[in-house]
Design a protein around this motif. Structure first.
Motif, PDB file in Angstrom:
ATOM      1  N   LYS A   1       0.854  -1.192   0.000  1.00 51.90           N
ATOM      2  CA  LYS A   1       0.000   0.000   0.000  1.00 51.90           C
ATOM      3  C   LYS A   1       0.885   1.236   0.000  1.00 51.90           C
ATOM      4  N   ILE A   2       0.748   2.061  -1.019  1.00 46.92           N
ATOM      5  CA  ILE A   2       1.649   3.202  -1.193  1.00 46.92           C
ATOM      6  C   ILE A   2       0.871   4.515  -1.240  1.00 46.92           C
ATOM      7  N   LEU A   3       1.505   5.552  -0.746  1.00 45.19           N
ATOM      8  CA  LEU A   3       0.946   6.901  -0.799  1.00 45.19           C
ATOM      9  C   LEU A   3       1.678   7.694  -1.873  1.00 45.19           C
ATOM     10  N   ILE A   4       0.924   8.213  -2.817  1.00 49.15           N
ATOM     11  CA  ILE A   4       1.477   9.093  -3.845  1.00 49.15           C
ATOM     12  C   ILE A   4       1.225  10.529  -3.378  1.00 49.15           C
ATOM     13  N   VAL A   5       2.298  11.285  -3.187  1.00 45.52           N
ATOM     14  CA  VAL A   5       2.198  12.670  -2.728  1.00 45.52           C
ATOM     15  C   VAL A   5       2.421  13.588  -3.921  1.00 45.52           C
ATOM     16  N   THR A   6       1.492  14.502  -4.136  1.00 40.74           N
ATOM     17  CA  THR A   6       1.562  15.387  -5.299  1.00 40.74           C
ATOM     18  C   THR A   6       0.780  16.665  -5.008  1.00 40.74           C
ATOM     19  N   ASP A   7       0.566  17.449  -6.039  1.00 35.55           N
ATOM     20  CA  ASP A   7      -0.332  18.592  -5.911  1.00 35.55           C
ATOM     21  C   ASP A   7      -1.454  18.447  -6.935  1.00 35.55           C
ATOM     22  N   LYS A   8      -2.468  19.267  -6.790  1.00 34.31           N
ATOM     23  CA  LYS A   8      -3.640  19.142  -7.665  1.00 34.31           C
ATOM     24  C   LYS A   8      -3.304  19.408  -9.123  1.00 34.31           C
ATOM     25  N   GLY A   9      -2.359  20.315  -9.380  1.00 36.57           N
ATOM     26  CA  GLY A   9      -1.979  20.624 -10.756  1.00 36.57           C
ATOM     27  C   GLY A   9      -1.385  19.425 -11.472  1.00 36.57           C
ATOM     28  N   ILE A  10      -0.495  18.725 -10.803  1.00 35.10           N
ATOM     29  CA  ILE A  10       0.113  17.521 -11.378  1.00 35.10           C
ATOM     30  C   ILE A  10      -0.961  16.467 -11.631  1.00 35.10           C
ATOM     31  N   GLN A  11      -1.835  16.288 -10.665  1.00 35.94           N
ATOM     32  CA  GLN A  11      -2.891  15.284 -10.818  1.00 35.94           C
ATOM     33  C   GLN A  11      -3.845  15.653 -11.948  1.00 35.94           C
ATOM     34  N   HIS A  12      -4.280  16.904 -12.004  1.00 34.81           N
ATOM     35  CA  HIS A  12      -5.211  17.320 -13.047  1.00 34.81           C
ATOM     36  C   HIS A  12      -4.583  17.315 -14.440  1.00 34.81           C
ATOM     37  N   ALA A  13      -3.272  17.482 -14.503  1.00 35.87           N
ATOM     38  CA  ALA A  13      -2.564  17.431 -15.789  1.00 35.87           C
ATOM     39  C   ALA A  13      -2.356  15.983 -16.239  1.00 35.87           C
ATOM     40  N   ARG A  14      -2.809  15.058 -15.430  1.00 36.52           N
ATOM     41  CA  ARG A  14      -2.749  13.625 -15.748  1.00 36.52           C
ATOM     42  C   ARG A  14      -1.315  13.106 -15.851  1.00 36.52           C
ATOM     43  N   LEU A  15      -0.416  13.711 -15.098  1.00 31.91           N
ATOM     44  CA  LEU A  15       0.985  13.302 -15.132  1.00 31.91           C
ATOM     45  C   LEU A  15       1.266  12.078 -14.270  1.00 31.91           C
ATOM     46  N   LEU A  16       0.277  11.626 -13.520  1.00 33.44           N
ATOM     47  CA  LEU A  16       0.448  10.445 -12.672  1.00 33.44           C
ATOM     48  C   LEU A  16      -0.031   9.165 -13.337  1.00 33.44           C
ATOM     49  N   GLU A  17      -0.582   9.268 -14.524  1.00 36.03           N
ATOM     50  CA  GLU A  17      -1.208   8.105 -15.151  1.00 36.03           C
ATOM     51  C   GLU A  17      -0.273   6.907 -15.307  1.00 36.03           C
ATOM     52  N   GLY A  18       0.958   7.130 -15.741  1.00 40.25           N
ATOM     53  CA  GLY A  18       1.911   6.030 -15.897  1.00 40.25           C
ATOM     54  C   GLY A  18       2.236   5.371 -14.572  1.00 40.25           C
ATOM     55  N   ILE A  19       2.394   6.190 -13.539  1.00 37.82           N
ATOM     56  CA  ILE A  19       2.686   5.664 -12.203  1.00 37.82           C
ATOM     57  C   ILE A  19       1.523   4.838 -11.690  1.00 37.82           C
ATOM     58  N   VAL A  20       0.331   5.391 -11.781  1.00 36.97           N
ATOM     59  CA  VAL A  20      -0.862   4.695 -11.291  1.00 36.97           C
ATOM     60  C   VAL A  20      -1.062   3.389 -12.047  1.00 36.97           C
ATOM     61  N   GLN A  21      -0.934   3.411 -13.354  1.00 36.03           N
ATOM     62  CA  GLN A  21      -1.117   2.188 -14.138  1.00 36.03           C
ATOM     63  C   GLN A  21      -0.077   1.138 -13.771  1.00 36.03           C
ATOM     64  N   SER A  22       1.152   1.573 -13.534  1.00 32.81           N
ATOM     65  CA  SER A  22       2.212   0.652 -13.140  1.00 32.81           C
ATOM     66  C   SER A  22       1.888  -0.016 -11.805  1.00 32.81           C
ATOM     67  N   LEU A  23       1.341   0.738 -10.864  1.00 32.90           N
ATOM     68  CA  LEU A  23       0.942   0.162  -9.585  1.00 32.90           C
ATOM     69  C   LEU A  23      -0.215  -0.819  -9.760  1.00 32.90           C
ATOM     70  N   LEU A  24      -1.179  -0.450 -10.581  1.00 34.08           N
ATOM     71  CA  LEU A  24      -2.316  -1.335 -10.837  1.00 34.08           C
ATOM     72  C   LEU A  24      -1.881  -2.619 -11.542  1.00 34.08           C
ATOM     73  N   ASP A  25      -0.915  -2.512 -12.442  1.00 30.08           N
ATOM     74  CA  ASP A  25      -0.438  -3.678 -13.188  1.00 30.08           C
ATOM     75  C   ASP A  25       0.114  -4.772 -12.275  1.00 30.08           C
TER      76      ASP A  25
END
Length: 92
Positions: free
Chosen positions: A32-56
């Motif tokens: 179980k991991i915590l991804i720390v970011t800001d709303k701008g990074i999240q809304h710009a969809r810059l976490l998609e690769g990271i999130v997909q890698s965790l889901l994989d």
């Protein structure tokens, strides 16, 4: 007084490594991991690769996006409380 300190460091550099973060985290035995970011990074969809890698690799994660530039100690305390409440094991 005596003590021992051991902190191995692994540094990875290269293109698209965020797409492999799930495998790296899994090697550490974290579930179980915590991804720390800001709303701008999240809304710009810059976490998609990271999130997909965790889901994989079927890792659970939470996103804490309440971070401002040069975070205050109050922000860090809130993030720590979030980490504990959700029983997260590592921070990214």
């Amino acid at each position: 007084m005596s003590y021992s300190y051991f902190m191995p460091t692994r540094v990875l550099c290269g293109n698209k490594l965020s797409d492999q973060i799930g495998e790296v985290v899994q090697e550490l035995g974290v579930q179980k991991i915590l991804i720390v970011t800001d709303k701008g990074i999240q809304h710009a969809r810059l976490l998609e690769g990271i999130v997909q890698s965790l889901l994989d690799v079927k890792l659970d994660y939470e996103i804490y996006n309440e971070v401002e530039p040069n975070p205050s100690s109050e922000t860090i305390e809130k993030g720590t409380k979030f980490l504990k409440e959700h029983r997260l094991e590592a921070v990214l």
